[in-house]
Design a protein around this motif. Sequence first.
Motif, PDB file in Angstrom:
ATOM      1  N   LEU A  53       0.961  -1.089   0.055  1.00 31.06           N
ATOM      2  CA  LEU A  53      -0.083  -0.107  -0.019  1.00 31.06           C
ATOM      3  C   LEU A  53       0.872   1.267  -0.051  1.00 31.06           C
ATOM      4  CD1 LEU A  53      -2.947  -1.050   2.599  1.00 31.06           C
ATOM      5  CD2 LEU A  53      -2.879  -0.876  -0.035  1.00 31.06           C
ATOM      6  N   VAL A  54       1.970   1.158   0.692  1.00 31.74           N
ATOM      7  CA  VAL A  54       2.952   2.185   0.788  1.00 31.74           C
ATOM      8  C   VAL A  54       3.554   2.818  -0.640  1.00 31.74           C
ATOM      9  CG1 VAL A  54       5.147   3.151   1.487  1.00 31.74           C
ATOM     10  CG2 VAL A  54       3.380   2.197   3.193  1.00 31.74           C
ATOM     11  N   GLN A  55       4.116   1.367  -1.411  1.00 31.47           N
ATOM     12  CA  GLN A  55       4.386   1.487  -2.805  1.00 31.47           C
ATOM     13  C   GLN A  55       3.571   2.212  -3.644  1.00 31.47           C
ATOM     14  OE1 GLN A  55       4.906  -2.108  -4.681  1.00 31.47           O
ATOM     15  NE2 GLN A  55       6.797  -1.217  -5.722  1.00 31.47           N
ATOM     16  N   ARG A  56       2.115   1.457  -3.406  1.00 32.25           N
ATOM     17  CA  ARG A  56       1.017   1.877  -4.416  1.00 32.25           C
ATOM     18  C   ARG A  56       0.769   3.576  -4.217  1.00 32.25           C
ATOM     19  NH1 ARG A  56      -3.489  -2.707  -5.132  1.00 32.25           N
ATOM     20  NH2 ARG A  56      -2.154  -4.152  -6.332  1.00 32.25           N
ATOM     21  N   ALA A  57       0.979   4.050  -3.044  1.00 30.53           N
ATOM     22  CA  ALA A  57       0.836   5.429  -2.481  1.00 30.53           C
ATOM     23  C   ALA A  57       1.697   6.411  -3.218  1.00 30.53           C
ATOM     24  CB  ALA A  57       0.772   5.609  -1.286  1.00 30.53           C
ATOM     25  N   GLY A  58       2.648   5.781  -3.797  1.00 29.00           N
ATOM     26  CA  GLY A  58       3.688   6.320  -4.565  1.00 29.00           C
ATOM     27  C   GLY A  58       5.332   6.776  -3.794  1.00 29.00           C
ATOM     28  N   PHE A  59       5.274   6.149  -2.580  1.00 33.92           N
ATOM     29  CA  PHE A  59       6.462   6.371  -1.882  1.00 33.92           C
ATOM     30  C   PHE A  59       7.540   5.371  -2.561  1.00 33.92           C
ATOM     31  CE2 PHE A  59       3.328   7.918   1.146  1.00 33.92           C
ATOM     32  CZ  PHE A  59       4.176   8.962   1.523  1.00 33.92           C
ATOM     33  N   GLU A  60       8.724   6.132  -2.262  1.00 33.03           N
ATOM     34  CA  GLU A  60       9.892   5.102  -3.142  1.00 33.03           C
ATOM     35  C   GLU A  60      10.444   4.062  -1.924  1.00 33.03           C
ATOM     36  OE1 GLU A  60      12.956   7.211  -5.637  1.00 33.03           O
ATOM     37  OE2 GLU A  60      11.302   9.172  -5.253  1.00 33.03           O
ATOM     38  N   ILE A  61      10.139   4.484  -0.685  1.00 29.75           N
ATOM     39  CA  ILE A  61      11.063   3.546   0.414  1.00 29.75           C
ATOM     40  C   ILE A  61       9.889   3.551   1.619  1.00 29.75           C
ATOM     41  CG2 ILE A  61      12.094   5.736   1.192  1.00 29.75           C
ATOM     42  CD1 ILE A  61      14.731   3.993   1.586  1.00 29.75           C
ATOM     43  N   THR A  62      10.144   2.646   2.470  1.00 31.17           N
ATOM     44  CA  THR A  62       9.501   2.402   3.472  1.00 31.17           C
ATOM     45  C   THR A  62      10.484   1.549   4.364  1.00 31.17           C
ATOM     46  OG1 THR A  62       7.396   1.621   4.534  1.00 31.17           O
ATOM     47  CG2 THR A  62       8.412   0.170   2.892  1.00 31.17           C
ATOM     48  N   PHE A  63       9.845   1.533   5.875  1.00 33.91           N
ATOM     49  CA  PHE A  63      10.739   0.664   6.711  1.00 33.91           C
ATOM     50  C   PHE A  63       9.663   0.014   7.802  1.00 33.91           C
ATOM     51  CE2 PHE A  63       9.623   4.514   9.083  1.00 33.91           C
ATOM     52  CZ  PHE A  63       9.396   3.920  10.411  1.00 33.91           C
ATOM     53  N   MET A  64      10.080  -1.079   8.203  1.00 32.45           N
ATOM     54  CA  MET A  64       9.512  -1.792   9.044  1.00 32.45           C
ATOM     55  C   MET A  64       9.865  -1.746  10.517  1.00 32.45           C
ATOM     56  SD  MET A  64       8.584  -5.883   8.443  1.00 32.45           S
ATOM     57  CE  MET A  64       8.383  -6.906   9.703  1.00 32.45           C
ATOM     58  N   SER A  65       9.128  -1.440  11.588  1.00 31.93           N
ATOM     59  CA  SER A  65       9.639  -1.375  12.851  1.00 31.93           C
ATOM     60  C   SER A  65       9.265  -2.498  13.486  1.00 31.93           C
ATOM     61  CB  SER A  65       9.251  -0.005  13.460  1.00 31.93           C
ATOM     62  OG  SER A  65       8.081  -0.004  13.864  1.00 31.93           O
ATOM     63  N   GLY A  66       9.868  -2.825  14.728  1.00 32.46           N
ATOM     64  CA  GLY A  66       9.544  -3.525  15.579  1.00 32.46           C
ATOM     65  C   GLY A  66       8.077  -3.319  16.242  1.00 32.46           C
ATOM     66  N   PHE A  67       8.185  -2.090  16.678  1.00 34.29           N
ATOM     67  CA  PHE A  67       7.039  -1.469  17.418  1.00 34.29           C
ATOM     68  C   PHE A  67       5.769  -1.740  16.488  1.00 34.29           C
ATOM     69  CE2 PHE A  67       3.494   1.371  18.261  1.00 34.29           C
ATOM     70  CZ  PHE A  67       3.049   1.026  19.528  1.00 34.29           C
ATOM     71  N   SER A  68       5.595  -1.379  15.241  1.00 35.04           N
ATOM     72  CA  SER A  68       4.285  -1.648  14.404  1.00 35.04           C
ATOM     73  C   SER A  68       3.951  -3.030  14.087  1.00 35.04           C
ATOM     74  CB  SER A  68       4.716  -0.841  13.182  1.00 35.04           C
ATOM     75  OG  SER A  68       5.793  -1.306  12.488  1.00 35.04           O
ATOM     76  N   THR A  69       5.197  -3.995  13.888  1.00 32.27           N
ATOM     77  CA  THR A  69       4.762  -5.400  13.838  1.00 32.27           C
ATOM     78  C   THR A  69       4.317  -5.850  14.934  1.00 32.27           C
ATOM     79  OG1 THR A  69       6.499  -5.516  12.099  1.00 32.27           O
ATOM     80  CG2 THR A  69       5.879  -7.478  12.871  1.00 32.27           C
ATOM     81  N   SER A  70       4.847  -5.540  16.181  1.00 31.16           N
ATOM     82  CA  SER A  70       4.361  -6.247  17.403  1.00 31.16           C
ATOM     83  C   SER A  70       2.875  -5.372  17.651  1.00 31.16           C
ATOM     84  CB  SER A  70       5.339  -5.988  18.523  1.00 31.16           C
ATOM     85  OG  SER A  70       4.944  -6.202  19.714  1.00 31.16           O
ATOM     86  N   ALA A  71       2.614  -4.339  17.272  1.00 29.65           N
ATOM     87  CA  ALA A  71       1.405  -3.614  17.784  1.00 29.65           C
ATOM     88  C   ALA A  71       0.452  -4.457  16.812  1.00 29.65           C
ATOM     89  CB  ALA A  71       1.497  -2.244  17.551  1.00 29.65           C
TER      90      ALA A  71
END
Length: 91
Positions: A53-71
């Motif tokens: 979804l981040v990619q489709r929104a047009g962003f070139e880069i994203t990151f995955m954090s431990g907090f967001s995955t755990s939440a």
Amino acid sequence: RRWRSTGAAGASMQQSSDGRSPAARLREKLAGAMGPQEILTMPCCFDALSAKLVQRAGFEITFMSGFSTSAAKLALPDTGLISYGEMLDAG
């Protein structure tokens, strides 16, 4: 681009068809964005779907954090309760 898996022991690292790993492409992208007038916006994702979804929104880069995955997976803060395997499964 076509991707092929080059991983072992359950952890997969993927390379693009030009032979560069995702880490090498990331280093190149970040080095190119270090200009004085350029800001690289990097939204967070918590699984493969949110990354898409981040990619489709047009962003070139994203990151995955431990907090967001755990939440997202456990509905708990990142206090070391999520395992390495669960992080790999999410991404």
